[in-house]
Scaffold this motif. Structure first.
Motif, PDB file in Angstrom:
ATOM      1  N   ARG A 126      -8.390  -2.782   1.052  1.00 42.90           N
ATOM      2  CA  ARG A 126      -7.724  -3.288   2.426  1.00 42.90           C
ATOM      3  C   ARG A 126      -7.432  -1.872   3.214  1.00 42.90           C
ATOM      4  O   ARG A 126      -7.592  -2.171   4.604  1.00 42.90           O
ATOM      5  N   GLN A 127      -6.889  -0.915   2.701  1.00 45.01           N
ATOM      6  CA  GLN A 127      -6.478   0.271   3.427  1.00 45.01           C
ATOM      7  C   GLN A 127      -7.908   1.066   3.945  1.00 45.01           C
ATOM      8  O   GLN A 127      -7.813   1.682   4.580  1.00 45.01           O
TER       9      GLN A 127
ATOM     10  N   TYR B 141       2.959  -0.461   5.892  1.00 44.98           N
ATOM     11  CA  TYR B 141       1.852   0.117   6.051  1.00 44.98           C
ATOM     12  C   TYR B 141       1.433  -0.374   7.562  1.00 44.98           C
ATOM     13  O   TYR B 141       1.036  -1.648   7.793  1.00 44.98           O
TER      14      TYR B 141
ATOM     15  N   ALA C 151      -1.155  -0.219   9.304  1.00 43.71           N
ATOM     16  CA  ALA C 151      -2.453  -0.753   9.876  1.00 43.71           C
ATOM     17  C   ALA C 151      -2.323  -2.323   9.274  1.00 43.71           C
ATOM     18  O   ALA C 151      -3.553  -3.090   9.670  1.00 43.71           O
ATOM     19  N   LEU C 152      -1.466  -2.787   8.205  1.00 37.91           N
ATOM     20  CA  LEU C 152      -1.806  -3.895   7.841  1.00 37.91           C
ATOM     21  C   LEU C 152      -0.653  -5.048   8.435  1.00 37.91           C
ATOM     22  O   LEU C 152       0.128  -4.721   9.010  1.00 37.91           O
ATOM     23  N   SER C 153      -1.359  -6.205   8.534  1.00 34.50           N
ATOM     24  CA  SER C 153      -0.556  -7.417   9.255  1.00 34.50           C
ATOM     25  C   SER C 153       0.728  -7.724   8.223  1.00 34.50           C
ATOM     26  O   SER C 153       0.594  -7.435   7.113  1.00 34.50           O
TER      27      SER C 153
ATOM     28  N   LEU D   4       6.714   2.126  -1.057  1.00 35.06           N
ATOM     29  CA  LEU D   4       6.460   0.636  -1.003  1.00 35.06           C
ATOM     30  C   LEU D   4       5.767   0.268  -2.186  1.00 35.06           C
ATOM     31  O   LEU D   4       6.159  -0.824  -2.638  1.00 35.06           O
TER      32      LEU D   4
ATOM     33  N   THR E  79       4.901   5.291   2.915  1.00 31.05           N
ATOM     34  CA  THR E  79       4.627   3.941   2.348  1.00 31.05           C
ATOM     35  C   THR E  79       4.391   3.877   0.878  1.00 31.05           C
ATOM     36  O   THR E  79       4.143   2.899   0.168  1.00 31.05           O
TER      37      THR E  79
ATOM     38  N   THR F   9       4.196   8.738   5.697  1.00 29.26           N
ATOM     39  CA  THR F   9       4.775   7.806   6.405  1.00 29.26           C
ATOM     40  C   THR F   9       5.846   6.863   5.407  1.00 29.26           C
ATOM     41  O   THR F   9       6.654   6.389   5.549  1.00 29.26           O
TER      42      THR F   9
END
Lengths: 298, 336
Positions: B7-8, A88, A90-92, B91, B88, B86
């Motif tokens: 969070r997203q 991701y 945008a995520l750290s 994931l 993701t 992407t």
């Protein structure tokens, strides 16, 4: 012997084209398996079928004793690091660990944080700003820290430079030694596989050409060079993988369980790369004719 | 999973909250003055609204109409298509979340946020505009402001904007899931949502509540009429039924049967040059009335506002649910 991956008549079709067909496999547990083949051969399809991202069009596949992605328990058993190791953006980095912790039932947080520290990743950095190698390492960390029985990696090092590639593989091998997990990784480079794997599956043209222990494969394949002759003259138990002829000379790559005694042949041992290349060079229609010969005797 | 979704999503949620809060604050400051004006002026309020309030009236209308479309495009369409682009989604799907649950949480959180945003915006704008709406429904003669039942204002009042937002959001998600690319999915969402928003008032909304029907005489001193389409059509205006939404018009002949406007009417109105004089129009209208022609008007009275609101809310929420089911099916069967 328990199999970590078992496929029977497995096939996947996209519209008209078969990406993988007639795939029979039985991969023992505790191995580091390399899946090699040219681009577009069906490696990714096989791996995605194994982790349940795809459902088979034909046949069955069983991973760690269950249907892929059948439920939360099955998902916890199998880790998957997808091609190009997506994260991701945008995520750290720390967010990614948090995400793994919240989503994976068997998450090993101490291990994950320890790995990130060892790799020198800044937990506050956004994943979108990481280099390719760091991103792959982060994706690998997510895969390892969930503590799967089987970790599947689809071309994990394809986008990495040689140094990052070696570091990644070394790191992966350390994790294997530490956690006794099985690995299946794909690569279009035999050298990657030769360095790290002890078991290899060769996929060409949507077919599994050969699968087996690397040592057995290397011990069972020879290059025979001699005066030009007919291949029917070979004794039983020697299977021709490829044959090339000049006016006066015949060169064969054969698989055999016994030593070659014919004095008219010059017998050379083959490296893994040569064996894989021989299978890749084989005409596609040869596969079906010689099917019984494909099972490697161990 | 809720944590990951939040969070997203939190940046988008923060931007939307800030925008809604700013609008609400602006309306809260200017609203009470308008309510006071209504208390003193009643329905003649419509002639006394300041030009800045008039701008606010139209701005509020536009904002409430735009919020669902914006939500569908910028929240719905990228929600899954961006993950597919992407990679993701791999994931999350391999980290111990089934894809059904992944979809359910994303859709749930998004839909609740979408409905909250649209609901609050509509609440603020409906409250601010209520003095004007009441004045119009109470008979304030105006061409400047819409009746609440007018298709333009209807979608910007009450509870339907919530249902519109839920629908637009799930529509965006479904298109993103099928198209798998963010920008085309956003464009398709806008186009399809706009098409639905145009189709519903034309073909569906008139039938969502029992309509009233009235027959008005065609006479110079009767209900005001417009003559359209080369004198082939007559449209009567129901000035004594304020706030009504006229859904269809039909001219009746002397026997009370639906009929076309006779050609003699057009002949009567014909002039050598220029438009007919007022006296000529009055004479022709009187002639038509004398032949027994009447005008039948079907309309939704202002009192049907809430039953129409709830019916349309149900319709859109039903569509959103059906699309949700489609997404669940598609993500299990078709997404690879």
């Amino acid at each position: 012997m328990s199999a970590v991956l078992r496929a029977r008549g497995l096939g996947k079709r996209y519209k008209k084209r078969w990406a993988l067909q007639n795939c029979d496999l039985e991969v023992p547990a505790g191995r580091v398996v390399g899946l090699v083949g040219p681009n577009g051969a069906g490696k990714s399809t096989l791996l995605k079928l194994a982790c349940g991202m795809l459902t088979p069009t034909a046949g069955t596949i069983e991973v760690c004793g269950g249907r892929p992605a059948a439920g939360v328990e099955q998902l916890a058993k199998v880790g998957f690091v997808a091609q190009d190791t997506p994260v991701y953006a945008a995520l750290s980095v720390a967010d990614h660990l948090d995400f793994g912790k919240r989503l994976s039932p068997g998450w090993d947080d101490a291990e994950a944080r320890d790995r990130i520290r060892r790799l020198g990743l800044d937990p506050k950095q956004r994943a979108g700003k990481l280099s390719g190698g760091q991103r792959a390492q982060l994706a690998l960390t997510l895969g390892i820290a969930k503590r799967p029985e089987l970790l599947i990696l689809d071309e994990p090092v394809a986008a990495l430079d040689p140094l990052a590639r070696r570091e990644f593989m070394q790191d992966l091998m350390e994790a294997v030694a530490e956690h006794e997990l099985s690995i299946v990784l794909s690569s279009h480079l035999v050298s990657d596989v030769e360095r790290t794997c002890d078991y290899v599956i060769v996929v060409v043209d949507s077919q599994v050409q050969v699968a087996g222990d690397i040592d057995d494969l290397v011990a069972g394949h020879y290059r025979l060079t001699g005066p030009r002759r007919d291949m029917d003259a070979l004794p039983a138990g020697q299977h021709v993988i490829t044959a090339s002829h000049t006016d006066r000379q015949t060169t064969l790559v054969v698989r055999t369980d016994t030593a070659v005694h014919d004095p008219s042949w010059t017998v050379d041992p083959l490296g893994l790369e040569d064996i894989v290349l021989a299978y890749m060079a084989r005409p596609a229609d040869a596969v079906r004719d010689t099917r019984p010969a494909l099972e490697v005797v161990r | 999973m809720i944590w990951l979704t939040w969070r997203q999503f939190r940046t988008q949620a923060a931007v939307m909250s800030a925008a809604v809060a700013a609008l609400a604050a602006l309306l809260a400051v200017t609203g009470p003055h308008l309510a006071d004006l209504y208390r003193t002026a009643g329905s003649s309020l419509v002639d006394q609204v300041s030009s800045s309030d008039q701008t606010l009236y139209y701005t509020g209308l536009l904002v409430v109409l735009a919020v669902p479309a914006v939500i569908g495009m910028f929240w719905g369409a990228p929600l899954i298509s961006r993950e597919l682009e992407t990679g993701t989604n791999c994931l999350a799907w391999n980290q111990g979340v089934t894809r059904t649950r992944w979809l359910a949480v994303k859709l749930g959180v998004g839909a609740v946020a979408a409905m909250t945003a649209a609901g609050l915006t509509s609440l603020a704008v409906s409250w601010w505009s209520s003095p004007i709406d009441r004045a119009v429904d109470g008979g304030g003669a105006t061409d400047t402001y819409f009746a609440r039942l007018d298709p333009v204002a209807f979608a910007a009042r009450g509870v339907v904007p919530m249902a519109h937002a839920a629908f637009a959001f799930v529509l965006g998600v479904a298109l993103g899931l099928v198209i798998r690319r963010t920008l085309p999915a956003m464009a398709a969402t806008l186009a399809l949502y706009a098409a639905v928003q145009i189709a519903v008032p034309i073909w569906i909304r008139p039938h969502l509540a029992a309509a009233d029907r009235t027959t008005v005489p065609i006479a110079p001193d009767g209900a005001p009429i417009s003559i359209q389409d080369g004198a082939k059509q007559i449209v009567a205006h129901l000035e004594d039924v304020p706030g009504a939404w006229v859904t269809s018009q039909q001219t009746l002949d002397a026997a009370g049967q639906p009929a076309a406007v006779p050609s003699s009417f057009a002949d009567c109105l014909r002039t050598e040059a220029g438009p007919p004089t007022l006296q000529q129009v009055d004479r022709c209208v009187a002639d038509l009335g004398a032949l027994g022609y009447q005008q039948q008007v079907t309309y939704q009275p202002a009192g049907n506002f809430w039953s129409l609101q709830w019916a349309e809310t149900g319709l859109y929420l039903g569509l959103a649910l059906a699309l949700t089911g489609f997404c669940a099916w598609w993500i299990r069967r078709r997404v690879t």
